[in-house]
Design a protein around this motif. Structure first.
Motif, PDB file in Angstrom:
ATOM      1  N   THR A 335       0.889  -1.089   0.098  1.00 22.83           N
ATOM      2  CA  THR A 335       0.106   0.016  -0.032  1.00 22.83           C
ATOM      3  C   THR A 335       0.964   1.035   0.074  1.00 22.83           C
ATOM      4  N   HIS A 336       1.948   1.182   0.300  1.00 21.53           N
ATOM      5  CA  HIS A 336       3.145   2.356   0.536  1.00 21.53           C
ATOM      6  C   HIS A 336       4.356   2.182  -0.362  1.00 21.53           C
ATOM      7  N   ARG A 337       4.898   3.198  -0.615  1.00 21.60           N
ATOM      8  CA  ARG A 337       6.345   3.237  -1.449  1.00 21.60           C
ATOM      9  C   ARG A 337       7.056   4.085  -0.662  1.00 21.60           C
ATOM     10  N   ILE A 338       8.335   3.698  -0.660  1.00 24.02           N
ATOM     11  CA  ILE A 338       9.326   4.767  -0.020  1.00 24.02           C
ATOM     12  C   ILE A 338       9.666   6.020  -0.989  1.00 24.02           C
ATOM     13  N   LYS A 339       9.359   7.071  -0.569  1.00 23.08           N
ATOM     14  CA  LYS A 339       9.550   8.564  -1.388  1.00 23.08           C
ATOM     15  C   LYS A 339      10.674   9.014  -1.032  1.00 23.08           C
ATOM     16  N   ARG A 340      11.232   9.010   0.108  1.00 27.82           N
ATOM     17  CA  ARG A 340      12.636   9.774   0.541  1.00 27.82           C
ATOM     18  C   ARG A 340      13.272   8.675   1.437  1.00 27.82           C
ATOM     19  N   GLY A 356      16.002   6.835   8.316  1.00 30.37           N
ATOM     20  CA  GLY A 356      14.900   7.399   8.319  1.00 30.37           C
ATOM     21  C   GLY A 356      14.050   7.157   6.722  1.00 30.37           C
ATOM     22  N   VAL A 357      12.779   6.990   6.664  1.00 26.54           N
ATOM     23  CA  VAL A 357      12.089   6.942   5.425  1.00 26.54           C
ATOM     24  C   VAL A 357      10.772   7.550   5.552  1.00 26.54           C
ATOM     25  N   LEU A 358      10.481   8.023   4.373  1.00 26.61           N
ATOM     26  CA  LEU A 358       8.975   8.684   4.264  1.00 26.61           C
ATOM     27  C   LEU A 358       8.357   7.790   3.123  1.00 26.61           C
ATOM     28  N   LEU A 359       7.509   7.025   3.912  1.00 27.03           N
ATOM     29  CA  LEU A 359       6.502   6.033   2.871  1.00 27.03           C
ATOM     30  C   LEU A 359       4.996   7.029   2.670  1.00 27.03           C
ATOM     31  N   THR A 360       4.823   6.878   1.312  1.00 29.21           N
ATOM     32  CA  THR A 360       3.553   7.731   0.839  1.00 29.21           C
ATOM     33  C   THR A 360       2.534   6.661   0.343  1.00 29.21           C
ATOM     34  N   ARG A 361       1.391   6.744   0.201  1.00 27.01           N
ATOM     35  CA  ARG A 361       0.318   5.738  -0.192  1.00 27.01           C
ATOM     36  C   ARG A 361       0.350   5.741  -1.885  1.00 27.01           C
ATOM     37  N   ARG A 362       0.539   4.476  -2.131  1.00 27.31           N
ATOM     38  CA  ARG A 362       0.689   4.230  -3.755  1.00 27.31           C
ATOM     39  C   ARG A 362      -0.665   4.752  -4.550  1.00 27.31           C
TER      40      ARG A 362
END
Length: 362
Positions: A335-340, A356-362
């Motif tokens: 449901t989420h992908r790594i953006k940063r 650290g990671v920022l995950l955002t909804r696909r």
């Protein structure tokens, strides 16, 4: 605390190995290349703990190699520790050598310092502490410009304050942090400041609310609260909760509600599994959570808490263990992908790293 293999000439190679390790762990999730935040090569660690080891009539600061508690490494200084700790070490040693009230049955010393120059020393004893000790400790605290905490079985005597004050700059604003004796604080202040600024930028300015799990003393809470409408933050440690409440007040941050619950308990509350008295008067349904921030212990998030974070469009995750970070991301990857992502070298000359990671909804 075991002694690290301090060798500044190897720093770049060790950091490259960490970067490759993080890349390999996150490669299955198509992560972008991590932004890398280096540590100072020396004088970076703001806290240190030493046993005292007797050789003849003298006692020395001592550390031990991992797995060996019988062969001491005797120290006169400690170049990975802050300059303030290195300045205090010989002066404290001279004090315990010259004063029976301070030196008798002293077996452990702990230093806690800040980038802002504050300092606290904890002295641990195998004997009761009396008025003579308190008078000697008060004189020493004045001479060294620090606070002192004396500990023995059933005793904890404070000379000055039982916390230090740190000042950290995030996006042009200086935040003040009380960091209590005996509680967890980030050991590498310079890298911690990098982490705070990265998290601030990664979250971005938002018009909705933030859920924060494992908030500690409010290290991330203070700057992130300026990016959102409201924050609901949780922490289980009573000492850390009290420090976080003081830090919110000291920095005049008024849009944070802090509850003393574990992440697992808050998950149950949000899932309507059972009510909690500590949430009385808090309307969870009034929040419009767009993001969740987590900074879990080395074990990472348990499966239920990890599943809870799936509800949010944005998951901002700081990790001290890249293996459990990768395991949590695997659970969320559909449901989420790594953006940063980022690597923060909190612990030079060891295999440990912060990421650290920022995950955002696909």
């Amino acid at each position: 605390m075991s002694a690290p293999q301090f060798d500044p000439s190897q720093y770049d190679a060790q950091l490259a190995e960490k970067k490759q390790r993080l890349h390999d762990l996150l490669a299955p999730f198509d992560a972008p290349a991590p932004q890398v935040f280096e540590s100072p090569r020396e004088f970076y660690r703001l806290r240190a703990e030493f046993r005292l080891w007797r050789e003849g009539e003298d006692r020395f600061y001592a550390m031990f190699a991992a797995g060996d508690k019988h062969t001491p490494i005797l120290l006169e200084d400690f170049p990975i520790a802050s300059q303030r700790i290195n300045e205090l070490m010989p002066r404290l040693k001279a004090a315990w050598q010259g004063s029976k009230a301070l030196g008798f049955k002293l077996f452990q010393v702990e230093f806690l310092t800040t980038l802002a120059g504050d300092g606290l020393i904890t002295l641990c004893y195998h004997r009761p502490l009396n008025d003579e000790w308190q008078a000697a400790a008060a004189q020493l605290a004045s001479e060294l410009g620090v606070s002192i905490v004396g500990r023995s079985r059933g005793q904890r005597l404070v000379v000055g304050r039982d916390y230090v004050v740190e000042k950290l700059d995030v996006a042009g604003r200086t935040f003040s942090y009380r960091q209590p004796e005996g509680a967890f604080t980030q050991p590498n202040g310079t890298v911690n400041q990098h982490m705070l600024n990265w998290a601030y930028e990664a979250l971005g300015q938002r018009s909705d609310d933030l859920l924060e799990l494992y908030c500690g003393n409010g290290n991330f809470t203070l700057p992130l609260a300026t990016r959102v409408r409201n924050v609901l933050a949780t922490e289980i440690s009573k000492t850390s909760v009290n420090a976080a409440l003081a830090n919110l007040e000291d920095n005049q941050v008024a849009n944070v509600t802090l509850v003393r619950l574990s992440a697992e308990e808050l998950t149950e509350a949000l899932n309507d599994v059972r009510p909690f008295r500590r949430l009385q008067g808090i309307d969870l349904k009034a929040y419009e959570f767009g993001s969740v921030f987590v900074d879990p212990p080395r074990a990472g998030m348990d499966p239920d808490t990890c599943e809870l974070t799936r509800r949010f469009d944005n998951i901002l995750y700081i990790s001290c263990n890249p293996e459990t970070l990768a395991a949590n991301i695997a659970q969320l990857n559909d449901t989420h992908r790594i953006k940063r992502c980022a690597l923060f070298d909190q612990f030079p000359y060891t295999h440990h790293m912060e990421s650290g990671v920022l995950l955002t909804r696909r």
